[in-house]
Design a protein around this motif. Sequence first.
Motif, mmCIF file in Angstrom:
data_model
loop_
_atom_site.group_PDB
_atom_site.id
_atom_site.type_symbol
_atom_site.label_atom_id
_atom_site.label_comp_id
_atom_site.label_asym_id
_atom_site.label_seq_id
_atom_site.Cartn_x
_atom_site.Cartn_y
_atom_site.Cartn_z
ATOM 1 N N CYS A 1 2.658 1.107 6.326
ATOM 2 C CA CYS A 1 3.110 2.309 5.596
ATOM 3 C C CYS A 1 4.547 2.169 5.105
ATOM 4 N N ALA A 2 5.213 1.066 5.438
ATOM 5 C CA ALA A 2 6.624 0.892 5.065
ATOM 6 C C ALA A 2 6.790 0.740 3.554
ATOM 7 N N LEU A 3 7.926 1.220 3.069
ATOM 8 C CA LEU A 3 8.344 1.020 1.673
ATOM 9 C C LEU A 3 9.646 0.236 1.716
ATOM 10 N N THR A 4 9.597 -1.027 1.323
ATOM 11 C CA THR A 4 10.775 -1.885 1.511
ATOM 12 C C THR A 4 11.099 -2.697 0.262
ATOM 13 N N GLY B 1 4.974 5.979 12.092
ATOM 14 C CA GLY B 1 6.232 6.003 11.355
ATOM 15 C C GLY B 1 6.507 4.628 10.787
ATOM 16 N N ALA B 2 7.274 4.574 9.701
ATOM 17 C CA ALA B 2 7.613 3.299 9.054
ATOM 18 C C ALA B 2 8.912 3.457 8.289
ATOM 19 N N ASN B 3 9.621 2.341 8.131
ATOM 20 C CA ASN B 3 10.883 2.407 7.406
ATOM 21 C C ASN B 3 10.645 2.586 5.915
ATOM 22 N N MET B 4 11.632 3.210 5.245
ATOM 23 C CA MET B 4 11.532 3.527 3.819
ATOM 24 C C MET B 4 12.855 3.223 3.131
ATOM 25 N N LEU C 1 5.352 12.778 2.804
ATOM 26 C CA LEU C 1 4.677 12.399 1.557
ATOM 27 C C LEU C 1 4.164 10.964 1.640
ATOM 28 N N ASN C 2 5.009 10.062 2.092
ATOM 29 C CA ASN C 2 4.619 8.650 2.178
ATOM 30 C C ASN C 2 3.507 8.432 3.198
ATOM 31 N N LEU C 3 3.646 9.028 4.384
ATOM 32 C CA LEU C 3 2.646 8.807 5.426
ATOM 33 C C LEU C 3 1.299 9.443 5.076
ATOM 34 N N GLY D 1 -0.011 9.001 2.290
ATOM 35 C CA GLY D 1 -0.639 8.064 1.353
ATOM 36 C C GLY D 1 -0.269 8.314 -0.093
ATOM 37 N N ARG D 2 0.635 9.289 -0.351
ATOM 38 C CA ARG D 2 1.071 9.535 -1.716
ATOM 39 C C ARG D 2 2.189 8.584 -2.102
ATOM 40 N N ASP D 3 2.420 8.508 -3.412
ATOM 41 C CA ASP D 3 3.420 7.618 -3.991
ATOM 42 C C ASP D 3 4.724 8.388 -4.205
ATOM 43 N N VAL D 4 5.827 7.894 -3.652
ATOM 44 C CA VAL D 4 7.110 8.582 -3.808
ATOM 45 C C VAL D 4 7.585 8.588 -5.258
#
Length: 294
Positions: free
Chosen positions: A63-66, A87-90, A247-249, A251-254
């Motif tokens: 789920c991370a956005l890196t 949880g995941a880093n963003m 929002l991210n968790l 499954g939506r796109d930031v």
Amino acid sequence: MHPRFQSALTALYPQLQTALQPILADPHFPAFLTPEQVTSLKNQTGMNVRELAFALLPLAASCALTPLSNFNVGALALGKSGHLWFGANMEFSGATMQQTVHAEQSAITHAWLRGETALEAITVNYTPCGHCRQFMNELNSGTALTIHLPGREPSSLADYLPDAFGPRDLAIQTLLLDPVDHGLTIKGDPLSQAALQAANRSYAPYSQALSGVALQTHDGAIFAGSYAENAAFNPSLPPLQAALILLNLSGRDVLQIQRAVLAEAPDAKLVQRQATLATLQALGCGSITTIPLI
């Protein structure tokens, strides 16, 4: 199944893959497991909850956005309710490094905004940095919170943050994850009301600068985040980042935020407006409204 989980799922133990299939088949899997689902997974795999949390780390990390570091970190928070919160880093291209979210912050905030009132443990695939250790010290679990790391025996936050300084040293009575309602009211559309309710749940014992952000995606879904303050100030989590975590968790796109509302007092000791505007603009959201808290 959301595409981001497919690769991680194939790397899990076969029994766990099979047990998770019906859960992850839901395209709107909310990135947490209920106590009933946790019990079912334990029964099907023979794992205890600690082993299960370790095994699920690759799913959380997916789920991370890196876009800046390409370094994915996953975390799972075990609530006293029995829920396991992902949880995941963003990271956000075009925004400052200070706007990033750490995996531990993500899991804790996810639990908080979903209504969890206390945490028992955090499982993470890398040692928590000082920023996260200080953030965790704001919890009502305090330094008794258990931290699980691969290849190590369970330790308490006190082991990772000796001689800690936090809210208890400043006689703060209501701590992070304690239920609160500041009694704010305002009329408005559903997005404004969501921002208001988020501000109502703010944790701001040092500045009293209550604030909340609500985001609406192109499919009409609304995600609201509350401000979470910290005794060390810098580890405080802005309300926008809290909303982006949900929002991210989900499954939506930031990058698909259609509208945003920030609720805060215009005369507060500190304001979120400029940082919120800058980060949302970096994410391509041009419709941003601020409503004053009175």
